[in-house]
Design a protein around this motif. Structure first.
Motif, PDB file in Angstrom:
ATOM      1  N   UNK A   1       0.820  -1.213   0.000  1.00 59.50           N
ATOM      2  CA  UNK A   1       0.000   0.000   0.000  1.00 59.50           C
ATOM      3  C   UNK A   1       0.857   1.267   0.000  1.00 59.50           C
ATOM      4  N   UNK A   2       2.074   1.150   0.562  1.00 63.84           N
ATOM      5  CA  UNK A   2       2.919   2.347   0.592  1.00 63.84           C
ATOM      6  C   UNK A   2       3.655   2.541  -0.737  1.00 63.84           C
ATOM      7  N   UNK A   3       3.404   1.652  -1.702  1.00 65.04           N
ATOM      8  CA  UNK A   3       3.985   1.823  -3.027  1.00 65.04           C
ATOM      9  C   UNK A   3       5.416   1.347  -3.152  1.00 65.04           C
ATOM     10  N   UNK A   4       5.984   0.810  -2.047  1.00 61.78           N
ATOM     11  CA  UNK A   4       7.383   0.398  -2.089  1.00 61.78           C
ATOM     12  C   UNK A   4       7.501  -1.066  -2.499  1.00 61.78           C
ATOM     13  N   UNK A   5       7.274  -1.354  -3.770  1.00 61.38           N
ATOM     14  CA  UNK A   5       7.458  -2.702  -4.264  1.00 61.38           C
ATOM     15  C   UNK A   5       6.270  -3.600  -3.990  1.00 61.38           C
ATOM     16  N   UNK A   6       6.499  -4.919  -4.129  1.00 58.90           N
ATOM     17  CA  UNK A   6       5.400  -5.866  -3.979  1.00 58.90           C
ATOM     18  C   UNK A   6       5.273  -6.352  -2.556  1.00 58.90           C
ATOM     19  N   UNK A   7       4.024  -6.581  -2.132  1.00 57.63           N
ATOM     20  CA  UNK A   7       3.822  -7.243  -0.847  1.00 57.63           C
ATOM     21  C   UNK A   7       4.272  -8.683  -1.029  1.00 57.63           C
ATOM     22  N   UNK A   8       5.038  -9.192  -0.081  1.00 54.78           N
ATOM     23  CA  UNK A   8       5.720 -10.461  -0.314  1.00 54.78           C
ATOM     24  C   UNK A   8       4.767 -11.631  -0.479  1.00 54.78           C
ATOM     25  N   UNK A   9       3.691 -11.643   0.237  1.00 53.93           N
ATOM     26  CA  UNK A   9       2.835 -12.822   0.198  1.00 53.93           C
ATOM     27  C   UNK A   9       1.397 -12.476  -0.127  1.00 53.93           C
ATOM     28  N   UNK A  10       1.190 -11.450  -0.947  1.00 47.96           N
ATOM     29  CA  UNK A  10      -0.176 -11.124  -1.353  1.00 47.96           C
ATOM     30  C   UNK A  10      -0.310 -11.351  -2.844  1.00 47.96           C
ATOM     31  N   UNK A  11      -1.063 -12.365  -3.198  1.00 46.37           N
ATOM     32  CA  UNK A  11      -1.289 -12.601  -4.619  1.00 46.37           C
ATOM     33  C   UNK A  11      -2.562 -13.399  -4.798  1.00 46.37           C
ATOM     34  N   UNK A  12      -3.060 -13.401  -6.029  1.00 45.91           N
ATOM     35  CA  UNK A  12      -4.196 -14.240  -6.381  1.00 45.91           C
ATOM     36  C   UNK A  12      -4.066 -14.598  -7.845  1.00 45.91           C
ATOM     37  N   UNK A  13      -4.711 -15.687  -8.225  1.00 50.13           N
ATOM     38  CA  UNK A  13      -4.580 -16.101  -9.614  1.00 50.13           C
ATOM     39  C   UNK A  13      -5.593 -17.164  -9.962  1.00 50.13           C
ATOM     40  N   UNK A  14      -5.692 -17.444 -11.269  1.00 51.62           N
ATOM     41  CA  UNK A  14      -6.614 -18.463 -11.757  1.00 51.62           C
ATOM     42  C   UNK A  14      -5.826 -19.730 -12.046  1.00 51.62           C
ATOM     43  N   UNK A  15      -6.189 -20.810 -11.379  1.00 51.48           N
ATOM     44  CA  UNK A  15      -5.512 -22.080 -11.581  1.00 51.48           C
ATOM     45  C   UNK A  15      -5.916 -22.635 -12.948  1.00 51.48           C
ATOM     46  N   UNK A  16      -4.908 -23.070 -13.733  1.00 50.05           N
ATOM     47  CA  UNK A  16      -5.188 -23.556 -15.090  1.00 50.05           C
ATOM     48  C   UNK A  16      -5.975 -24.857 -15.033  1.00 50.05           C
ATOM     49  N   UNK A  17      -6.790 -25.104 -16.048  1.00 50.44           N
ATOM     50  CA  UNK A  17      -7.589 -26.336 -16.173  1.00 50.44           C
ATOM     51  C   UNK A  17      -8.429 -26.585 -14.924  1.00 50.44           C
ATOM     52  N   UNK A  18      -8.956 -25.548 -14.360  1.00 48.10           N
ATOM     53  CA  UNK A  18      -9.681 -25.713 -13.111  1.00 48.10           C
ATOM     54  C   UNK A  18     -10.590 -24.494 -12.979  1.00 48.10           C
ATOM     55  N   UNK A  19     -11.656 -24.666 -12.258  1.00 48.83           N
ATOM     56  CA  UNK A  19     -12.546 -23.544 -12.029  1.00 48.83           C
ATOM     57  C   UNK A  19     -11.994 -22.635 -10.931  1.00 48.83           C
ATOM     58  N   UNK A  20     -11.027 -23.129 -10.197  1.00 46.48           N
ATOM     59  CA  UNK A  20     -10.659 -22.492  -8.932  1.00 46.48           C
ATOM     60  C   UNK A  20      -9.681 -21.338  -9.057  1.00 46.48           C
ATOM     61  N   UNK A  21      -9.639 -20.588  -7.991  1.00 46.44           N
ATOM     62  CA  UNK A  21      -8.674 -19.499  -7.856  1.00 46.44           C
ATOM     63  C   UNK A  21      -7.807 -19.756  -6.641  1.00 46.44           C
ATOM     64  N   UNK A  22      -6.657 -19.132  -6.645  1.00 48.27           N
ATOM     65  CA  UNK A  22      -5.807 -19.231  -5.460  1.00 48.27           C
ATOM     66  C   UNK A  22      -5.675 -17.830  -4.864  1.00 48.27           C
ATOM     67  N   UNK A  23      -5.859 -17.734  -3.561  1.00 46.56           N
ATOM     68  CA  UNK A  23      -5.757 -16.448  -2.870  1.00 46.56           C
ATOM     69  C   UNK A  23      -4.713 -16.580  -1.765  1.00 46.56           C
TER      70      UNK A  23
END
Lengths: 227, 700
Positions: free
Chosen positions: B516-538
């Motif tokens: 949030x402070x704009x200084x690079x990426x938060x180390x463990x905050x991500x989300x994505x769409x798992x391939x060949x699957x309906x699911x997401x990873x948070x």
């Protein structure tokens, strides 16, 4: 240094001294330890407690990273570990040792064990430290974190006290024989911040070793016309 | 096979499960023991004096080792008549002589575990234990009288006497081996209600119940925890669902697997922490090697230079994530990285910085590691292979019950293996050693950096790396025909590290959230769409945080679905507006807005009038006392007020909520979703304001 005599940190003489600071002692401790090490042949021995052994503050004031090689640290994470470390000190100390440092020496004996056992262990550790100071003629520097019986024992065991007060001008050291003066920078401002001490220490060690890098540091605080 | 162990009137009752229930064996001659060593003189000097202590039955001189590095020496064995007298006797012995002169061992083992160790008998039950669930609503565990409860999943309401009779009948019929309760307080509450109403209720296999430990609050790593009181009944294990890590994480199957490995009886295993179970497994190894368990650990770290401290203190290695959205990302994980480092590098408290070698075995730190096999690899090796075997078995099994059971066992072991590293750096660990922690870290760091280099050489871009995981995607500047297959590179990395680098998942896209402070990426905050699957990873974002109300978590997951469809921040913002409208129209069920927080101190110890304080005060008004470390659930009804009117407890069934407070939470959660696309909160606000203007305009 503007042609004036080089300001000095208080010289730590052999014997036990208590460093009495307003806040957390990390910064002033680093300045005193580094100053003592660069003027001596042997290493400083540091029995740590409560995370005072941070290399950051040491590097902030050290004229060279190599100073860190001459500070030997072991951390006592509990009362019993701290006690055992102090008992093992005779294997670490000899006549060349520049300084023995025990920051927050009272803390583990207060927080980790029952009161009675804590006091017993702490008094025994203090006796060992005092004996080392006497036998090896080495300066010992303690700090404390509390105000209870354990903390009082530290003050009683100390031969003298070094006061370090946070002032608007930066930390000032005061002992019976010594007082940090206010240092004019030559342009109408004065300061005694730790960044300032870094430059003092760099200049003081010039005769001892050559600093790796002559880093230009800016003072943390500058006061115009403060004197 | 003593499934559970009771200490009663100086005897031990060891309960074994039988086909038709359980059988108690009365052991009258069991004397728990502690051991004593002495610094600077023979320990036998204190023998006569110790023997005269009132609770001491016998003493003798034995040969034992005081630590993993030590040779056997003469130690004093002290047998005591009552398990509760071990500590007082130990304290008395410790206070003899100079401080630190007399040191005690085998003092603070839990009572059931101690019995099993001493008798050499595993507490693994001879048959599958039968659980019975008993839940008593919270108000009745406090001041209010019992007006409902549930037994074995059936809810009952009625007067206190009838309800207790229901429990009595269920216990009589089922003859359970385990009482699974929502709180330990169920035991005294039911027992006292039975006495008051004159109903005959026997919770155990013999009359009576005992309180083993009172409630306490403690601090660990700056976090305040609450440990509720513990109760036991004869012949049955009591599992308190509010005070169990492993039962919650791994169920009965997972717990029983650890019972067999640690020799902690089920009841003790259920309330044990991860470190506590790991310690128990190590204590079994210690016993096998003639090593005593120190009461107070005097083992300290060795001196090192401050420059080495600087290198050692760096912690787990993390590459900086490439903020933004990446397509076709592959995740690869080192399997059980830390335990495998321990096993393949022979890292153990007695091998690191050994006296017998002067070599730089640990990269960057220059510590030597002894060639003599360490005990820690011996302890962890079987756990690593057992877990791998169970995972293989699980893949081959089709029966869903059997699969679930294996899943829970794999899960239970996972936690032990995860903890084995952190435990080494834990100051109060019986057998931990900070230098092991540092050495493991240093090796892990080198492995991660080497792996990164290998992938980059093979034509891949490493978009993120955390300790034991790598996320890679095809490097855009490398032609496809020059890119080496991922499997080949993973095999190469695995061989070099001596630790398998396993394929974990492929993502159609993966978004790394900036700080949030704009200084690079938060180390463990991500989300994505798992391939060949309906699911997401948070990971790390609001919907994964316990304190996020369900409505906000659901809305965030919904926004991520829109992200998946559009990759368009404006579309996500439009969807956000829909959720905001629902919120502002009052259509959201307040139950979905409950916030759960863990309190860190008592209500009167807070300096500021926070929402938590307001909730604690409301709880206190209702006799539902919350101790520091316990959770409290509340709905914010009027955030502008400083008093306890600011919130309602979830249990008060609030009928309203503070719309603007929750709108703010929602916008924050939305910000996490749009930020990898380059939008921040002000962009969201601007767009929402435009939209509001548009809505207003349409009414003109």
């Amino acid at each position: 240094m503007h042609g004036t005599a080089l300001p000095e940190l208080p010289t730590l003489s052999p014997g036990v001294q208590l460093l009495d600071t307003d806040g957390r002692a990390t910064g002033p401790l680093a300045a005193l330890v580094v100053d003592q090490v660069i003027g001596a042949d042997g290493p400083a021995v540091w029995v740590d407690s409560r995370g005072h052994a941070q290399t950051g503050p040491l590097l902030d004031v050290a004229p060279s990273d190599r100073v860190l090689d001459r500070i030997r640290v072991a951390r006592g994470f509990t009362a019993h570990q701290h006690f055992a470390l102090v008992q093992s000190l005779p294997e670490q100390i000899d006549e060349d040792t520049a300084l023995l440092v025990l920051p927050a020496m009272d803390a583990p004996y207060r927080d980790d064990v029952g009161q009675r056992e804590g006091e017993r262990l702490c008094l025994r550790s203090l006796a060992t430290v005092a004996r080392i100071a006497r036998e090896y003629d080495v300066p010992v520097l303690l700090t404390r974190t509390g105000t209870d019986a354990v903390a009082d024992a530290l003050a009683t065991a100390a031969d003298r006290t070094v006061e370090c007060r946070q002032t608007a001008l930066g930390p000032r050291f005061v002992t019976d024989e010594f007082e940090t003066q206010v240092y004019p920078r030559g342009d109408g401002t004065v300061q005694t911040t730790l960044a300032f001490w870094r430059r003092v220490l760099a200049a003081r060690c010039a005769g001892v070793e050559t600093p790796e890098t002559a880093t230009e540091t800016r003072p943390e605080v500058v006061f115009d016309g403060a004197h | 096979m003593p499934f559970t162990v009771d200490y009663r009137d100086g005897d031990v009752l060891a309960w074994t499960l039988t086909d038709d229930g359980a059988r108690a064996e009365v052991v009258a001659d069991y004397s728990p023991e502690l051991f004593v060593t002495r610094e600077g003189g023979p320990v036998a000097a204190c023998r006569e004096a110790v023997e005269r202590l009132p609770s001491v039955v016998t003493t003798s001189t034995e040969r034992r080792r005081r630590g993993w590095r030590s040779d056997p020496e003469d130690v004093l064995r002290v047998a005591v008549d009552d398990v509760d007298r071990l500590r007082p006797v130990a304290a008395h012995v410790r206070d003899r002589g100079e401080p630190g002169e007399y040191r005690c061992y085998d003092v603070d083992l839990t009572r059931g575990f101690r019995y099993c160790l001493d008798q050499g008998r595993s507490p693994e039950p001879a048959r599958e234990p039968r659980p019975l669930a008993i839940d008593v609503p919270e108000p009745a565990l406090g001041d209010e009288s019992l007006d409902s409860l549930s037994v074995d999943g059936e809810d009952y309401t009625g007067d206190p006497g009838d309800l207790v009779a229901r429990v009595a009948t269920a216990i009589e019929r089922a003859d359970p081996d385990v009482l699974v309760c929502n709180s330990g307080e169920v035991v005294p509450t039911l027992a006292e209600t039975a006495t008051e109403t004159g109903v005959d209720l026997q919770l155990g296999r013999r009359p009576g119940w005992q309180r083993l430990a009172g409630a306490s609050t403690y601090e660990s790593y700056g976090q305040v925890h609450h440990s509720p009181a513990r109760y036991t009944v004869p012949g049955r294990a009591v599992v308190d669902r509010s005070n169990t890590f492993f039962y919650r994480q791994a169920g009965l199957d997972g717990c029983l697997d650890l019972v067999a490995r640690s020799w902690k009886p089920l009841q003790e295993l259920a309330w044990a922490s991860i470190g506590n179970v790991l310690t128990a497994i190590q204590i079994r190894e210690a016993r096998a090697r003639g090593v005593l368990v120190p009461w107070n650990s005097y083992r300290h770290e060795f001196f090192k230079s401050a420059s080495r401290l600087h290198d050692a203190d760096r912690g787990g290695h993390t590459l900086s994530p490439a903020v933004g959205v990446h397509e076709d990302v592959h995740e690869l994980d080192f399997g059980s990285l830390y335990p495998n480092i321990i096993c393949t590098r022979n890292i153990s408290p007695e091998t690191v910085r050994c006296d017998c070698h002067d070599r730089a075995d640990v990269p960057g730190l220059g510590y030597s590691v002894c060639d003599e096999p360490g005990y820690l690899p011996d302890v962890l090796g079987p756990l690593v292979s057992a877990r791998a075997e169970m995972k293989d078995q699980r893949a081959a099994v089709t029966d869903p019950d059997r699969r679930d059971a294996l899943d829970r066992k794999v899960e239970a072991l996972k936690w032990i293996l995860v903890a084995c590293f952190g435990y080494q750096g834990f100051s109060n660990a019986k057998f931990g050693r900070i230098e092991c922690h540092e050495a493991i870290n240093a090796v892990a760091r080198e492995i991660l950096l080497d792996a990164k280099e290998t992938f980059e050489r093979g034509g891949w871009r490493v978009v993120h790396g955390i300790v034991d995981s790598l996320w890679v995607t095809a490097a855009p500047d490398v032609p496809d025909d020059e890119r080496r297959p991922l499997e080949d590179l993973a095999a190469e990395v695995s061989a070099a590290a001596e630790i398998p680098l396993e394929y974990e998942a492929t993502y159609d896209w993966l978004a790394f959230v900036p700080r949030r402070d704009g200084a690079g990426g938060a180390l463990t905050k991500y989300f994505g769409a798992v391939a060949d699957d309906e699911g997401y990873k948070y990971r790390g974002i609001e919907c994964r945080q316990d304190s996020t109300p369900p409505f906000v978590a659901d809305a965030q997951r919904d926004l991520i679905r829109v992200f998946d469809e559009s990759h368009d921040p404006a579309a996500i913002c439009a969807r956000l507006a829909h959720h905001l409208d629902r919120l502002r129209s009052g259509a959201v069920d307040p139950a979905d807005l409950a916030i759960e927080t863990h309190t860190s101190k008592a209500a009167d110890a807070y300096d500021q009038r926070t929402r938590t304080v307001a909730a604690l005060e409301r709880a206190s008004d209702r006799g539902l006392e919350r101790r520091p470390g316990q959770a409290v659930r509340y709905v914010v009804v009027d955030d502008g007020r400083g008093s306890r009117e600011r919130v309602r407890l979830a249990s008060e069934d609030p009928g309203e909520y503070d719309e603007s407070f929750y709108a703010d939470l929602l916008v924050r959660a939305a910000e996490s979703v749009v930020s990898p696309l380059g939008w921040d909160r002000s962009d969201l606000r601007d767009r929402l304001a435009d939209r509001t203007d548009a809505v207003l305009a349409s009414f003109r």
